[in-house]
Design a protein around this motif. Structure first.
Motif, short mmCIF file in Angstrom:
data_model
loop_
_atom_site.label_atom_id
_atom_site.label_comp_id
_atom_site.label_asym_id
_atom_site.label_seq_id
_atom_site.Cartn_x
_atom_site.Cartn_y
_atom_site.Cartn_z
N LEU A 87 1.09 -10.10 10.96
CA LEU A 87 1.85 -10.62 9.82
C LEU A 87 1.58 -12.10 9.61
CD1 LEU A 87 5.40 -8.98 10.13
CD2 LEU A 87 3.78 -8.72 8.25
N THR A 88 1.52 -12.86 10.70
CA THR A 88 1.27 -14.30 10.58
C THR A 88 -0.09 -14.57 9.97
OG1 THR A 88 2.65 -14.70 12.54
CG2 THR A 88 1.15 -16.45 11.88
N ALA A 89 -1.13 -13.86 10.43
CA ALA A 89 -2.48 -14.09 9.92
C ALA A 89 -2.58 -13.71 8.44
CB ALA A 89 -3.48 -13.28 10.74
N VAL A 90 -2.04 -12.55 8.07
CA VAL A 90 -2.13 -12.10 6.68
C VAL A 90 -1.36 -13.04 5.76
CG1 VAL A 90 -1.50 -10.25 5.09
CG2 VAL A 90 -2.54 -9.70 7.29
N VAL A 91 -0.17 -13.43 6.16
CA VAL A 91 0.66 -14.29 5.31
C VAL A 91 0.02 -15.67 5.14
CG1 VAL A 91 2.87 -15.50 5.23
CG2 VAL A 91 2.80 -13.07 5.76
N MET A 92 -0.55 -16.23 6.21
CA MET A 92 -1.16 -17.56 6.11
C MET A 92 -2.40 -17.53 5.23
SD MET A 92 0.65 -19.86 7.53
CE MET A 92 -0.56 -21.18 7.55
N VAL A 93 -3.24 -16.50 5.39
CA VAL A 93 -4.47 -16.43 4.58
C VAL A 93 -4.13 -16.26 3.11
CG1 VAL A 93 -6.53 -15.07 4.11
CG2 VAL A 93 -5.91 -15.60 6.47
N ASN A 163 8.54 4.81 -2.97
CA ASN A 163 7.40 5.30 -2.21
C ASN A 163 6.30 4.25 -2.04
OD1 ASN A 163 8.68 7.82 -2.23
ND2 ASN A 163 7.72 8.39 -4.18
N LEU A 164 6.34 3.20 -2.84
CA LEU A 164 5.27 2.20 -2.81
C LEU A 164 5.54 1.08 -1.81
CD1 LEU A 164 2.62 1.14 -4.05
CD2 LEU A 164 4.02 -0.06 -5.75
N LEU A 165 6.76 0.56 -1.79
CA LEU A 165 7.09 -0.60 -0.96
C LEU A 165 7.86 -0.16 0.28
CD1 LEU A 165 8.20 -3.19 -3.68
CD2 LEU A 165 5.95 -2.91 -2.63
N GLY A 166 7.13 -0.10 1.41
CA GLY A 166 7.78 0.17 2.69
C GLY A 166 8.25 -1.14 3.32
N PRO A 167 8.88 -1.07 4.49
CA PRO A 167 9.38 -2.29 5.13
C PRO A 167 8.28 -3.30 5.45
CG PRO A 167 10.39 -0.34 6.10
CD PRO A 167 9.30 0.15 5.21
N LEU A 169 5.17 -3.63 4.06
CA LEU A 169 4.62 -4.21 2.84
C LEU A 169 5.61 -5.16 2.18
CD1 LEU A 169 2.28 -4.34 0.87
CD2 LEU A 169 3.23 -2.33 -0.30
N THR A 170 6.89 -4.82 2.22
CA THR A 170 7.91 -5.71 1.68
C THR A 170 7.92 -7.04 2.42
OG1 THR A 170 9.26 -3.82 1.03
CG2 THR A 170 10.36 -5.95 1.20
N VAL A 172 5.37 -8.41 4.01
CA VAL A 172 4.15 -9.15 3.65
C VAL A 172 4.32 -9.84 2.30
CG1 VAL A 172 1.71 -8.92 3.06
CG2 VAL A 172 2.63 -7.73 5.05
N ILE A 173 4.87 -9.11 1.31
CA ILE A 173 5.05 -9.68 -0.03
C ILE A 173 6.04 -10.84 0.00
CG2 ILE A 173 5.90 -9.20 -2.35
CD1 ILE A 173 4.82 -6.37 -2.08
N GLY A 174 7.18 -10.62 0.65
CA GLY A 174 8.19 -11.67 0.68
C GLY A 174 7.72 -12.93 1.40
N LEU A 175 7.11 -12.76 2.58
CA LEU A 175 6.64 -13.92 3.34
C LEU A 175 5.50 -14.63 2.62
CD1 LEU A 175 6.67 -12.47 6.98
CD2 LEU A 175 8.26 -14.13 6.00
#
Length: 337
Positions: A87-93, A163-167, A169-170, A172-175
Motif C-alpha cells: 500500500l505504501t509503495a503504490v500510494v507514494m508512486v 462489486n467494483l470497490l472492495g476494501p 481498492l477503496t 488505495v483510492i482514498g490514500l
C-alpha cells in the motif's frame, strides 16, 4: 649574607637549535582546552534517565517479551506487513505522479488549470483522512452504479460500485487522493526553490519548456523535494494503519485479529510497533543516501556517511593513543628531572 648554597640553580632552556624535532616550545604558554562541566553533567543525567526507561521496559513482565518473540515472524503478521508495504509503495508512486501533474498545473499560465489544481489541494488537505476513507467506502450509497457513455446520452457500460470497490481498492483510492494533494505542494515548493536564472538560461539556449523542466529544473529541485518526500513516505507507511477501520488486512489489523482471540493486547501491539520501527529505520537510511546523491551538485564535499564518520572517529582515537604512548616513551632529559 647569601651563600652559593642558598641559591637554587634553574637550568636554562636549551637553544632551539639543540632541541629535538617535534619537542614543545618551552617559551610559549600551553593551551589548555576549556572544561565543559555543564555539558558532561547534562549528558550524565540524560544517560541515567535513558537507563531507567530501558530498565523499566525490559524488566516489566507486562510486555511479555516471550509472546512478542513468538508472534513476531508468524505468517499472519508477515502477510499484514507485506500488504502495508505494498500500500505504501503504490500510494507514494501514484501520489507523486498525480502530484507532479497538479504542481505543473498550479504553475501554469492557464488560469483554469491553476484554479482546478488549487481547488483540489484545498479540498483534500482540508478533509481528515479518516473521513475520506469512510466516504469512499460508502460511495455506493451516493453512486450505486458507474457508467461509461455519452454525456447526457446513452451509456455503453455500467458497473455497480458495490462489486467494483472492495476494501483494499477503496484504501488505495482514498490514500492516493489524500497524498496527491500534499505531494503537489511538495513538488511545487521544490520547483520554486530553483533560481529563476536557470530557466532564463535554458530559454536563451532555445530549450523548450518541458525539456527545461525535465532536464534542468527538476534535478535541482530534488534537493528540496527529497527530504520532505522521505518524511511523507514514512508518514504514509504509518498512515496505512488507519485502513484497519475498513477491515483491510494490513499489519495493525492482522495484529488486532490475533489479540482479539488471545487477549494478549500489549505484546501484540509491541509486535506491530517493532515492525514499524524496523521498516522506518531502513527507510530513513535510504533517505540519507538519496539526499547525499542529490547533494553532489550543491556542495564540493559530500556529507560523510555513518560508516565514514565512525571510521574517522576511530582514526582520531587511534592517533590520540599513539601520541600518548609516544609521549610516555620519550626519554627523560636533564631539564625534566
Amino acid at each position: 649574607m647569601v651563600t652559593p648554597s642558598d641559591v637554587t640553580s634553574t637550568p636554562a632552556p636549551a637553544p632551539k637549535s639543540l632541541r629535538p624535532p617535534g619537542a614543545p616550545d618551552e617559551d610559549l604558554p600551553q593551551i589548555v582546552p576549556r572544561r565543559h562541566a555543564g555539558r558532561w553533567l547534562t549528558a550524565a543525567v540524560a544517560l541515567l534517565v535513558l537507563a531507567m526507561v530501558l530498565h523499566s521496559v525490559i524488566r516489566n513482565d507486562a510486555f511479555q517479551w516471550d509472546v512478542v518473540g513468538r508472534y513476531f515472524t508468524t505468517s499472519a503478521v508477515l502477510d499484514g506487513l507485506l500488504l502495508s508495504l505494498w500500500l505504501t509503495a503504490v500510494v507514494m508512486v501514484l501520489g507523486f505522479l498525480l502530484g507532479t501533474l497538479l504542481a505543473v498545473m498550479r504553475l501554469s499560465a492557464n488560469p483554469v488549470l491553476r484554479t482546478l489544481s488549487w481547488g483540489y489541494v484545498w479540498i483534500f488537505r482540508s478533509t481528515p483522512l479518516l473521513v475520506q476513507l469512510l466516504f469512499w467506502f460508502n460511495i455506493g450509497a451516493l453512486y450505486p452504479t458507474l457508467g461509461l457513455g455519452i454525456p447526457f446520452g446513452p451509456q455503453f457500460l455500467t458497473v455497480k460500485t458495490v462489486n467494483l470497490l472492495g476494501p483494499t481498492l477503496t484504501a488505495v483510492i482514498g490514500l492516493t487522493l489524500h497524498e496527491t494533494a500534499y505531494a503537489a505542494e511538495v513538488v511545487r515548493g521544490g520547483i520554486l526553490s530553483v533560481d529563476s536564472g536557470q530557466t532564463e538560461a535554458a530559454q536563451a539556449l532555445g530549450l523548450r519548456r518541458h525539456r527545461t523542466l525535465r532536464r534542468i529544473v527538476v534535478p535541482q529541485a530534488m534537493r528540496s523535494i527529497v527530504p520532505t518526500a522521505g518524511n511523507m513516505l514514512i508518514g504514509t507507511l504509518k498512515g496505512t494503519s488507519i485502513v484497519s477501520v475498513l477491515a483491510v488486512h494490513d499489519l495493525l489489523y492482522s495484529v488486532q485479529l490475533i489479540y482479539n482471540q488471545t487477549y494478549q493486547i500489549i505484546p501484540l501491539l509491541m509486535v506491530a510497533t517493532l515492525w514499524y520501527i524496523a521498516v522506518t529505520t531502513v527507510l530513513g537510511v535510504g533517505q540519507f543516501y538519496v539526499e547525499r546523491y542529490y547533494a553532489r551538485g550543491d556542495s564540493r564535499t559530500l556529507p560523510p556517511t555513518p560508516l565514514q564518520r565512525l571510521r574517522g572517529q576511530l582514526t582520531t582515537v587511534r592517533l590520540k593513543l599513539r601520541t600518548a604512548t609516544a609521549a610516555d616513551a620519550r626519554p627523560v632529559t636533564g631539564g625534566d628531572r
